[in-house]
Scaffold this motif. Structure first.
Motif, PDB file in Angstrom:
ATOM      1  N   LEU A  20       0.792  -1.068   0.123  1.00  0.00           N
ATOM      2  CA  LEU A  20      -0.047   0.226  -0.593  1.00  0.00           C
ATOM      3  C   LEU A  20       0.946   1.079  -0.015  1.00  0.00           C
ATOM      4  O   LEU A  20       0.241   2.250  -1.071  1.00  0.00           O
ATOM      5  N   GLY A  21       1.913   1.279   1.494  1.00  0.00           N
ATOM      6  CA  GLY A  21       2.961   2.662   0.549  1.00  0.00           C
ATOM      7  C   GLY A  21       3.290   2.492  -0.571  1.00  0.00           C
ATOM      8  O   GLY A  21       3.336   3.897  -1.168  1.00  0.00           O
ATOM      9  N   TRP A  22       3.464   1.250  -0.700  1.00  0.00           N
ATOM     10  CA  TRP A  22       4.146   1.875  -2.873  1.00  0.00           C
ATOM     11  C   TRP A  22       3.871   2.127  -3.377  1.00  0.00           C
ATOM     12  O   TRP A  22       3.967   3.185  -4.292  1.00  0.00           O
ATOM     13  N   PHE A  23       2.722   2.111  -3.167  1.00  0.00           N
ATOM     14  CA  PHE A  23       1.219   2.114  -4.294  1.00  0.00           C
ATOM     15  C   PHE A  23       0.707   3.808  -4.376  1.00  0.00           C
ATOM     16  O   PHE A  23       0.778   4.527  -5.266  1.00  0.00           O
ATOM     17  N   GLN A  24       1.229   4.167  -3.008  1.00  0.00           N
ATOM     18  CA  GLN A  24       0.309   5.213  -2.814  1.00  0.00           C
ATOM     19  C   GLN A  24       1.619   5.843  -3.542  1.00  0.00           C
ATOM     20  O   GLN A  24       0.839   7.136  -3.878  1.00  0.00           O
ATOM     21  N   HIS A  25       2.741   6.166  -3.203  1.00  0.00           N
ATOM     22  CA  HIS A  25       4.302   6.446  -3.282  1.00  0.00           C
ATOM     23  C   HIS A  25       3.730   7.087  -4.765  1.00  0.00           C
ATOM     24  O   HIS A  25       4.592   8.054  -5.373  1.00  0.00           O
ATOM     25  N   GLN A  26       3.804   6.083  -5.677  1.00  0.00           N
ATOM     26  CA  GLN A  26       3.401   5.911  -7.279  1.00  0.00           C
ATOM     27  C   GLN A  26       2.069   6.884  -7.124  1.00  0.00           C
ATOM     28  O   GLN A  26       2.580   8.046  -8.018  1.00  0.00           O
ATOM     29  N   ARG A  27       1.524   7.295  -7.194  1.00  0.00           N
ATOM     30  CA  ARG A  27       0.332   7.961  -7.214  1.00  0.00           C
ATOM     31  C   ARG A  27       0.377   9.591  -6.558  1.00  0.00           C
ATOM     32  O   ARG A  27       0.244  10.018  -7.620  1.00  0.00           O
ATOM     33  N   VAL A  28       1.300   9.745  -5.270  1.00  0.00           N
ATOM     34  CA  VAL A  28       1.606  10.983  -5.338  1.00  0.00           C
ATOM     35  C   VAL A  28       2.513  11.291  -6.388  1.00  0.00           C
ATOM     36  O   VAL A  28       2.471  12.293  -6.137  1.00  0.00           O
ATOM     37  N   GLU A  29       3.732  10.764  -6.703  1.00  0.00           N
ATOM     38  CA  GLU A  29       4.819  11.326  -7.044  1.00  0.00           C
ATOM     39  C   GLU A  29       4.094  11.325  -8.904  1.00  0.00           C
ATOM     40  O   GLU A  29       4.447  12.832  -9.121  1.00  0.00           O
ATOM     41  N   ALA A  30       3.146  10.870  -8.516  1.00  0.00           N
ATOM     42  CA  ALA A  30       2.404  11.186 -10.223  1.00  0.00           C
ATOM     43  C   ALA A  30       1.840  12.433 -10.404  1.00  0.00           C
ATOM     44  O   ALA A  30       1.743  13.043 -11.261  1.00  0.00           O
ATOM     45  N   TYR A  31       0.978  12.268  -8.875  1.00  0.00           N
ATOM     46  CA  TYR A  31       0.268  13.424  -8.949  1.00  0.00           C
ATOM     47  C   TYR A  31       1.517  15.094  -9.493  1.00  0.00           C
ATOM     48  O   TYR A  31       0.660  16.334  -9.463  1.00  0.00           O
ATOM     49  N   THR A  32       2.085  14.876  -8.315  1.00  0.00           N
ATOM     50  CA  THR A  32       3.299  15.685  -8.451  1.00  0.00           C
ATOM     51  C   THR A  32       3.771  15.770  -9.614  1.00  0.00           C
ATOM     52  O   THR A  32       3.442  17.126  -9.921  1.00  0.00           O
ATOM     53  N   GLN A  33       3.883  15.366 -10.259  1.00  0.00           N
ATOM     54  CA  GLN A  33       4.223  15.213 -11.718  1.00  0.00           C
ATOM     55  C   GLN A  33       3.328  15.967 -13.125  1.00  0.00           C
ATOM     56  O   GLN A  33       3.438  17.428 -13.460  1.00  0.00           O
ATOM     57  N   ASN A  34       2.541  15.636 -12.084  1.00  0.00           N
ATOM     58  CA  ASN A  34       1.277  16.471 -13.508  1.00  0.00           C
ATOM     59  C   ASN A  34       0.982  17.995 -12.852  1.00  0.00           C
ATOM     60  O   ASN A  34       0.730  18.375 -13.364  1.00  0.00           O
ATOM     61  N   LEU A  35       0.551  17.675 -10.913  1.00  0.00           N
ATOM     62  CA  LEU A  35       0.990  19.561 -10.365  1.00  0.00           C
ATOM     63  C   LEU A  35       1.864  20.311 -11.338  1.00  0.00           C
ATOM     64  O   LEU A  35       1.688  21.304 -11.627  1.00  0.00           O
ATOM     65  N   ALA A  36       3.136  20.155 -11.458  1.00  0.00           N
ATOM     66  CA  ALA A  36       4.211  20.456 -11.744  1.00  0.00           C
ATOM     67  C   ALA A  36       3.839  21.031 -13.233  1.00  0.00           C
ATOM     68  O   ALA A  36       4.259  22.005 -13.894  1.00  0.00           O
ATOM     69  N   SER A  37       3.482  20.112 -13.653  1.00  0.00           N
ATOM     70  CA  SER A  37       3.269  20.676 -15.183  1.00  0.00           C
ATOM     71  C   SER A  37       2.517  21.626 -15.552  1.00  0.00           C
ATOM     72  O   SER A  37       2.302  21.931 -16.514  1.00  0.00           O
ATOM     73  N   GLN A  38       1.331  21.284 -14.665  1.00  0.00           N
ATOM     74  CA  GLN A  38       0.105  22.565 -14.770  1.00  0.00           C
ATOM     75  C   GLN A  38       0.280  23.919 -13.986  1.00  0.00           C
ATOM     76  O   GLN A  38       0.253  24.877 -15.048  1.00  0.00           O
ATOM     77  N   ARG A  39       1.400  23.668 -13.613  1.00  0.00           N
ATOM     78  CA  ARG A  39       2.048  25.402 -13.180  1.00  0.00           C
ATOM     79  C   ARG A  39       2.922  25.347 -14.282  1.00  0.00           C
ATOM     80  O   ARG A  39       3.493  26.922 -13.955  1.00  0.00           O
ATOM     81  N   GLY A  40       3.718  24.645 -15.111  1.00  0.00           N
ATOM     82  CA  GLY A  40       4.676  24.712 -15.794  1.00  0.00           C
ATOM     83  C   GLY A  40       6.333  24.768 -15.173  1.00  0.00           C
ATOM     84  O   GLY A  40       6.983  25.657 -15.779  1.00  0.00           O
ATOM     85  N   ASN A  45      14.587  17.565  -9.364  1.00  0.00           N
ATOM     86  CA  ASN A  45      14.954  16.751  -7.997  1.00  0.00           C
ATOM     87  C   ASN A  45      12.888  16.729  -8.033  1.00  0.00           C
ATOM     88  O   ASN A  45      12.273  17.651  -7.758  1.00  0.00           O
ATOM     89  N   LEU A  46      12.756  15.361  -7.378  1.00  0.00           N
ATOM     90  CA  LEU A  46      11.144  14.962  -6.710  1.00  0.00           C
ATOM     91  C   LEU A  46      11.566  14.123  -5.645  1.00  0.00           C
ATOM     92  O   LEU A  46      12.433  13.312  -5.702  1.00  0.00           O
ATOM     93  N   LEU A  47      10.331  14.300  -4.556  1.00  0.00           N
ATOM     94  CA  LEU A  47      10.290  13.608  -2.921  1.00  0.00           C
ATOM     95  C   LEU A  47       9.313  14.018  -2.657  1.00  0.00           C
ATOM     96  O   LEU A  47       8.604  15.230  -2.274  1.00  0.00           O
ATOM     97  N   VAL A  48       9.036  12.612  -2.912  1.00  0.00           N
ATOM     98  CA  VAL A  48       7.664  12.483  -1.648  1.00  0.00           C
ATOM     99  C   VAL A  48       7.553  11.718  -0.510  1.00  0.00           C
ATOM    100  O   VAL A  48       7.813  10.829  -1.010  1.00  0.00           O
ATOM    101  N   LYS A  49       7.126  11.632   0.692  1.00  0.00           N
ATOM    102  CA  LYS A  49       7.718  11.651   1.793  1.00  0.00           C
ATOM    103  C   LYS A  49       6.100  11.359   2.500  1.00  0.00           C
ATOM    104  O   LYS A  49       5.217  12.676   2.413  1.00  0.00           O
TER     105      LYS A  49
END
Length: 187
Positions: A20-40, A45-49
């Motif tokens: 579950l931790g690994w799965f959630q990490h993957q989801r948050v990482e993908a969400y953050t990459q999408n968020l950064a893309s929306q912000r231009g 470097n990316l770190l999710v904890k």
């Protein structure tokens, strides 16, 4: 036997929690990459904890150009719902960019280098404390730059060690805000 069944059940539960931790990490990482893309933003470097003891509320830190962007992301592990708690940003600290003029072979510079090593380079100057270098990775609230620990330096004394500081915020208001974020209340 009963002991083997209990042991197997415990191992299965541990494996499920880790998955579950690994799965959630993957989801948050993908969400953050999408968020950064929306912000231009282009992520360098990316770190999710995860925040302490759970897989629901996460701290997301990414570096775009020379600025760290910090957000809290709450997600339900059993659905696709994300909740963004937009956070703060802070300029990355690099000793070469500052006019501290600390000799490279000095005790103080070695302390800064050591702190940088143990923080994986996630450093910034604290805007609230003069000549204080913070660890950007950790904070009491997952969307702030308020550090848990830092070092304070005196560039005028390169032969002296940096002063290690623990700066935990234990106020009730901070705890209440964290719990509100964790349980998705009031936002």
């Amino acid at each position: 036997t009963r002991k083997k069944i209990l042991l197997f059940s415990f191992l299965l539960l541990c494996a499920a929690y880790l998955f579950l931790g690994w799965f959630q990490h993957q989801r948050v990482e993908a969400y953050t990459q999408n968020l950064a893309s929306q912000r231009g933003h282009q992520i360098n470097n990316l770190l999710v904890k995860p925040t302490l003891g759970n897989h629901w509320l996460w701290r997301s830190i990414y570096l775009h150009e020379e600025t760290y962007y910090i957000d809290a992301i709450r997600l339900n592990p059993f659905s696709g719902t994300f909740r963004l708690f937009e956070g703060e940003s802070i300029t990355r600290f690099k000793a070469s960019d500052h006019a501290f003029n600390i000799p490279a072979d000095s005790i103080l510079q070695k302390d800064i280098d050591r702190f940088s090593h143990f923080t994986n380079g996630y450093l910034a100057l604290d805007p609230k404390q003069d000549k204080t270098i913070i660890d950007v990775r950790y904070s009491n609230l997952p969307n702030t730059t308020s550090p848990l620990w830092a070092i304070q330096i005196d560039p005028q004394k390169p032969g002296a060690h940096a002063d290690y500081r623990v700066t935990r915020d234990t106020r009730q208001q901070t705890r209440d805000t964290f719990l509100d974020m964790l349980f998705g209340r009031g936002y």
